[in-house]
Design a protein around this motif. Structure first.
Motif, PDB file in Angstrom:
ATOM      1  N   HIS A 146       1.031  -1.189  -0.086  1.00  0.00           N
ATOM      2  CA  HIS A 146      -0.018   0.028   0.128  1.00  0.00           C
ATOM      3  C   HIS A 146       1.035   1.283   0.168  1.00  0.00           C
ATOM      4  N   THR A 147       0.344   2.159  -0.811  1.00  0.00           N
ATOM      5  CA  THR A 147       1.228   3.491  -0.893  1.00  0.00           C
ATOM      6  C   THR A 147       0.822   4.571   0.052  1.00  0.00           C
ATOM      7  N   GLN A 148      -0.483   4.616   0.461  1.00  0.00           N
ATOM      8  CA  GLN A 148      -1.260   5.298   1.467  1.00  0.00           C
ATOM      9  C   GLN A 148      -2.133   4.944   2.174  1.00  0.00           C
ATOM     10  N   SER A 149      -1.818   4.919   3.633  1.00  0.00           N
ATOM     11  CA  SER A 149      -2.873   4.311   4.489  1.00  0.00           C
ATOM     12  C   SER A 149      -3.468   5.432   5.573  1.00  0.00           C
ATOM     13  N   LEU A 150      -4.405   5.165   5.805  1.00  0.00           N
ATOM     14  CA  LEU A 150      -4.957   6.171   6.859  1.00  0.00           C
ATOM     15  C   LEU A 150      -5.421   5.175   8.250  1.00  0.00           C
ATOM     16  N   VAL A 151      -5.026   5.582   9.439  1.00  0.00           N
ATOM     17  CA  VAL A 151      -5.192   4.796  10.764  1.00  0.00           C
ATOM     18  C   VAL A 151      -5.944   5.879  11.728  1.00  0.00           C
ATOM     19  N   ILE A 152      -7.272   5.549  11.799  1.00  0.00           N
ATOM     20  CA  ILE A 152      -8.219   6.526  12.581  1.00  0.00           C
ATOM     21  C   ILE A 152      -8.300   5.768  13.989  1.00  0.00           C
ATOM     22  N   SER A 153      -7.711   6.536  15.189  1.00  0.00           N
ATOM     23  CA  SER A 153      -7.462   5.909  16.319  1.00  0.00           C
ATOM     24  C   SER A 153      -7.717   7.251  17.423  1.00  0.00           C
TER      25      SER A 153
END
Length: 205
Positions: A146-153
Motif C-alpha cells: 500500500h502506498t497510502q494508508s489512514l489509521v483513525i484512532s
C-alpha cells in the motif's frame, strides 16, 4: 523484493459530544465541531489504499464516511481502541480528581505502569496490544505494498505508536508528557520497506 516507501497517516478522532469526561472504551459520538474537525483534517489528504479504524463510533463514523468516498472497506481492529479506564471510564474528569479513593486518578497518571485502574486495563496489556497491532500492520504494508494508508484512532494509541517508533523506554510515561495530540490531530509517517522486507518508519514534519 524491491524497496518502496509507504505513507501512513495517524488521525485522532475529533471533539466528543460529551467533553470533560475520561473517555476510554465508553462509546460516545462526536460533536458537530468534532465532525467538522475530522472533515477538515482528512480534506488535506489524497486517496488512500486502505483505512484502519478503532470500532468506537467517535472514530468509525468518519472512517465509514471516507470509505464511501474512496470506495474501499474499513479494516476495524479492537487493538486500536483507547485505553480501558474501567470504573473511571465515562466519568467527569474534574470529579474524578476530587475523589479520595485509592487508587486516585492522579496516582495513575504519575505511575501508569504501577497503578491499576479499578476494573480497567493494565498499561502492560495496553502496550502489548498496540505494539502487536503495529508490528502486524508493518508486515501487512510489506505484503500489500500500500502506498497510502489512514489509521483513525485515539490519543493514547497514537502516542503509544509514536513511543514505539521513537524507541522510548517501555515502562515509562514519557510519551504521555512529551506528545500533545489535539482533537483531529494528524501525524504523518513514511515507512521505508527495504529489499529484505524490513520496515523503517519515520515521522514527517
Amino acid at each position: 523484493m524491491d524497496a518502496f516507501t509507504s505513507r501512513v497517516y495517524l488521525l485522532r478522532h475529533g471533539e466528543i459530544a460529551t467533553p470533560g469526561i475520561l473517555c476510554g472504551h465508553v462509546d460516545v459520538a462526536l460533536s458537530d465541531v468534532g465532525y467538522e474537525q475530522m472533515r477538515l483534517a482528512s480534506a488535506k489528504l489524497s486517496r488512500f489504499d486502505a483505512i484502519y479504524s478503532s470500532p468506537l463510533k467517535r472514530c468509525s463514523t468518519h472512517a465509514e464516511f471516507l470509505a464511501r468516498q474512496h470506495t474501499i472497506n474499513v479494516q476495524y481492529n479492537n487493538a486500536l481502541k483507547e485505553f480501558n479506564f474501567g470504573d473511571w471510564d465515562g466519568q467527569d474528569y474534574q470529579q474524578l480528581w476530587q475523589q479520595n479513593g485509592k487508587p486516585h486518578v492522579g496516582d495513575f497518571w504519575q505511575h501508569p505502569w504501577q497503578v491499576k485502574v479499578p476494573n480497567g486495563e493494565l498499561m502492560a496489556d495496553f502496550y502489548a496490544r498496540v505494539e502487536a497491532w503495529w508490528q502486524a500492520f508493518l508486515v501487512s504494508l510489506t505484503e500489500s505494498k500500500h502506498t497510502q494508508s489512514l489509521v483513525i484512532s485515539h490519543a493514547g494509541v497514537i502516542k503509544q505508536i509514536l513511543a514505539i517508533i521513537c524507541h522510548m523506554p517501555k515502562q515509562t510515561n514519557t510519551h504521555l508528557n512529551v506528545f500533545h495530540l489535539p482533537y483531529a490531530g494528524l501525524i504523518t509517517l513514511d515507512v521505508y520497506i527495504d529489499e529484505q522486507g524490513q520496515a523503517w518508519p519515520k515521522i514527517v514534519f
